[in-house]
Design a protein around this motif. Structure first.
Motif, PDB file in Angstrom:
ATOM      1  N   UNK A   1      35.482 -21.081   5.497  1.00  0.00           N
ATOM      2  CA  UNK A   1      35.509 -19.725   6.029  1.00  0.00           C
ATOM      3  C   UNK A   1      34.293 -18.964   5.516  1.00  0.00           C
ATOM      4  N   UNK A   2      33.870 -17.921   6.229  1.00  0.00           N
ATOM      5  CA  UNK A   2      32.711 -17.150   5.780  1.00  0.00           C
ATOM      6  C   UNK A   2      32.887 -16.642   4.354  1.00  0.00           C
ATOM      7  N   UNK A   3      31.879 -16.867   3.523  1.00  0.00           N
ATOM      8  CA  UNK A   3      31.924 -16.424   2.150  1.00  0.00           C
ATOM      9  C   UNK A   3      32.775 -17.259   1.233  1.00  0.00           C
ATOM     10  N   UNK A   4      33.338 -18.334   1.743  1.00  0.00           N
ATOM     11  CA  UNK A   4      34.209 -19.194   0.951  1.00  0.00           C
ATOM     12  C   UNK A   4      33.594 -20.573   0.785  1.00  0.00           C
ATOM     13  N   UNK A   5      34.080 -21.298  -0.209  1.00  0.00           N
ATOM     14  CA  UNK A   5      33.647 -22.669  -0.413  1.00  0.00           C
ATOM     15  C   UNK A   5      34.331 -23.590   0.588  1.00  0.00           C
ATOM     16  N   UNK A   6      33.659 -24.680   0.896  1.00  0.00           N
ATOM     17  CA  UNK A   6      34.267 -25.684   1.753  1.00  0.00           C
ATOM     18  C   UNK A   6      35.431 -26.342   1.011  1.00  0.00           C
ATOM     19  N   UNK A   7      36.556 -26.491   1.693  1.00  0.00           N
ATOM     20  CA  UNK A   7      37.738 -27.052   1.059  1.00  0.00           C
ATOM     21  C   UNK A   7      38.309 -28.201   1.875  1.00  0.00           C
ATOM     22  N   UNK A   8      38.937 -29.117   1.183  1.00  0.00           N
ATOM     23  CA  UNK A   8      39.580 -30.247   1.832  1.00  0.00           C
ATOM     24  C   UNK A   8      40.828 -29.786   2.557  1.00  0.00           C
ATOM     25  N   UNK A   9      41.005 -30.278   3.780  1.00  0.00           N
ATOM     26  CA  UNK A   9      42.197 -30.001   4.565  1.00  0.00           C
ATOM     27  C   UNK A   9      43.124 -31.209   4.582  1.00  0.00           C
ATOM     28  N   UNK A  10      42.591 -32.364   4.968  1.00  0.00           N
ATOM     29  CA  UNK A  10      43.399 -33.568   5.068  1.00  0.00           C
ATOM     30  C   UNK A  10      42.500 -34.781   5.098  1.00  0.00           C
ATOM     31  N   UNK A  11      43.007 -35.907   4.610  1.00  0.00           N
ATOM     32  CA  UNK A  11      42.281 -37.168   4.674  1.00  0.00           C
ATOM     33  C   UNK A  11      43.223 -38.284   5.087  1.00  0.00           C
ATOM     34  N   UNK A  12      42.653 -39.332   5.655  1.00  0.00           N
ATOM     35  CA  UNK A  12      43.400 -40.535   5.986  1.00  0.00           C
ATOM     36  C   UNK A  12      42.550 -41.735   5.586  1.00  0.00           C
ATOM     37  N   UNK A  13      43.137 -42.667   4.865  1.00  0.00           N
ATOM     38  CA  UNK A  13      42.421 -43.834   4.396  1.00  0.00           C
ATOM     39  C   UNK A  13      42.431 -44.935   5.441  1.00  0.00           C
TER      40      UNK A  13
ATOM     41  N   UNK B   1      47.922 -20.136  11.367  1.00  0.00           N
ATOM     42  CA  UNK B   1      47.930 -18.827  10.735  1.00  0.00           C
ATOM     43  C   UNK B   1      46.520 -18.249  10.731  1.00  0.00           C
ATOM     44  N   UNK B   2      46.391 -16.928  10.654  1.00  0.00           N
ATOM     45  CA  UNK B   2      45.052 -16.336  10.585  1.00  0.00           C
ATOM     46  C   UNK B   2      44.209 -16.894   9.450  1.00  0.00           C
ATOM     47  N   UNK B   3      44.824 -17.242   8.336  1.00  0.00           N
ATOM     48  CA  UNK B   3      44.079 -17.781   7.214  1.00  0.00           C
ATOM     49  C   UNK B   3      43.557 -19.191   7.461  1.00  0.00           C
ATOM     50  N   UNK B   4      43.948 -19.809   8.574  1.00  0.00           N
ATOM     51  CA  UNK B   4      43.381 -21.091   8.964  1.00  0.00           C
ATOM     52  C   UNK B   4      42.030 -20.941   9.651  1.00  0.00           C
ATOM     53  N   UNK B   5      41.636 -19.718   9.941  1.00  0.00           N
ATOM     54  CA  UNK B   5      40.363 -19.475  10.602  1.00  0.00           C
ATOM     55  C   UNK B   5      39.207 -19.975   9.744  1.00  0.00           C
ATOM     56  N   UNK B   6      38.379 -20.832  10.313  1.00  0.00           N
ATOM     57  CA  UNK B   6      37.271 -21.430   9.582  1.00  0.00           C
ATOM     58  C   UNK B   6      36.499 -22.341  10.520  1.00  0.00           C
ATOM     59  N   UNK B   7      35.354 -22.801  10.050  1.00  0.00           N
ATOM     60  CA  UNK B   7      34.670 -23.904  10.693  1.00  0.00           C
ATOM     61  C   UNK B   7      35.229 -25.189  10.102  1.00  0.00           C
ATOM     62  N   UNK B   8      35.668 -26.085  10.951  1.00  0.00           N
ATOM     63  CA  UNK B   8      36.260 -27.337  10.513  1.00  0.00           C
ATOM     64  C   UNK B   8      35.248 -28.460  10.673  1.00  0.00           C
ATOM     65  N   UNK B   9      35.062 -29.219   9.605  1.00  0.00           N
ATOM     66  CA  UNK B   9      34.078 -30.285   9.565  1.00  0.00           C
ATOM     67  C   UNK B   9      34.750 -31.640   9.410  1.00  0.00           C
ATOM     68  N   UNK B  10      34.316 -32.580  10.209  1.00  0.00           N
ATOM     69  CA  UNK B  10      34.739 -33.958  10.046  1.00  0.00           C
ATOM     70  C   UNK B  10      33.953 -34.599   8.911  1.00  0.00           C
ATOM     71  N   UNK B  11      34.634 -35.411   8.130  1.00  0.00           N
ATOM     72  CA  UNK B  11      34.019 -36.090   6.998  1.00  0.00           C
ATOM     73  C   UNK B  11      34.410 -37.558   6.990  1.00  0.00           C
ATOM     74  N   UNK B  12      33.453 -38.388   6.650  1.00  0.00           N
ATOM     75  CA  UNK B  12      33.714 -39.802   6.432  1.00  0.00           C
ATOM     76  C   UNK B  12      33.147 -40.200   5.089  1.00  0.00           C
TER      77      UNK B  12
END
Length: 121
Positions: free
Chosen positions: A40-52, A86-97
């Motif tokens: 989110x703007x002004x926030x650190x990037x945070x982990x949402x979910x991962x799958x192995x 929820x409104x707090x889910x508003x963010x840019x979502x990034x895919x990660x590998x």
């Protein structure tokens, strides 16, 4: 070089749902871990979910029981089903590998360009 391309973001009302997709240009069959992060703007990037590669999943406490991550190795794609947004889910979502594709000596992180998710009434 592998490319990760996200899609599926958009504007939704609180309580609504979205499904994000991340398509990889190379096989993800042997990639150890794929996941989603958000920032989110002004926030650190945070982990949402991962799958192995073995199918094990983990989620941030804030999204447990609302989000579901999955991977389709046939389509080289990872998904994030987001419900009860929820409104707090508003963010840019990034895919990660996290893994090693041909051409890489060691495991490392790969990132997509991001897709915007906005939850607002």
């Amino acid at each position: 070089q592998v490319q990760l391309v996200e899609s599926g973001g958009g504007l939704v009302q609180p309580g609504g749902s979205l499904r994000l997709s991340c398509a990889a240009s190379l096989s993800i069959f042997s990639i150890s871990e794929m996941g989603w992060y958000r920032q989110a703007p002004g926030e650190e990037r945070e982990l949402v979910a991962t799958v192995s590669s073995g199918g094990s999943t983990k989620y941030a406490d804030s999204v447990k029981d609302r989000f579901t991550i999955s991977r389709d190795n046939t389509k080289n794609t990872v998904y994030l089903q987001m419900n009860s947004l929820k409104p707090e889910d508003t963010a840019v979502y990034y895919c990660n590998a996290n893994g090693r594709w041909p051409g890489s000596v060691r495991r490392r992180d790969y990132w997509g360009q991001g897709t915007q998710v906005t939850v607002s009434s």
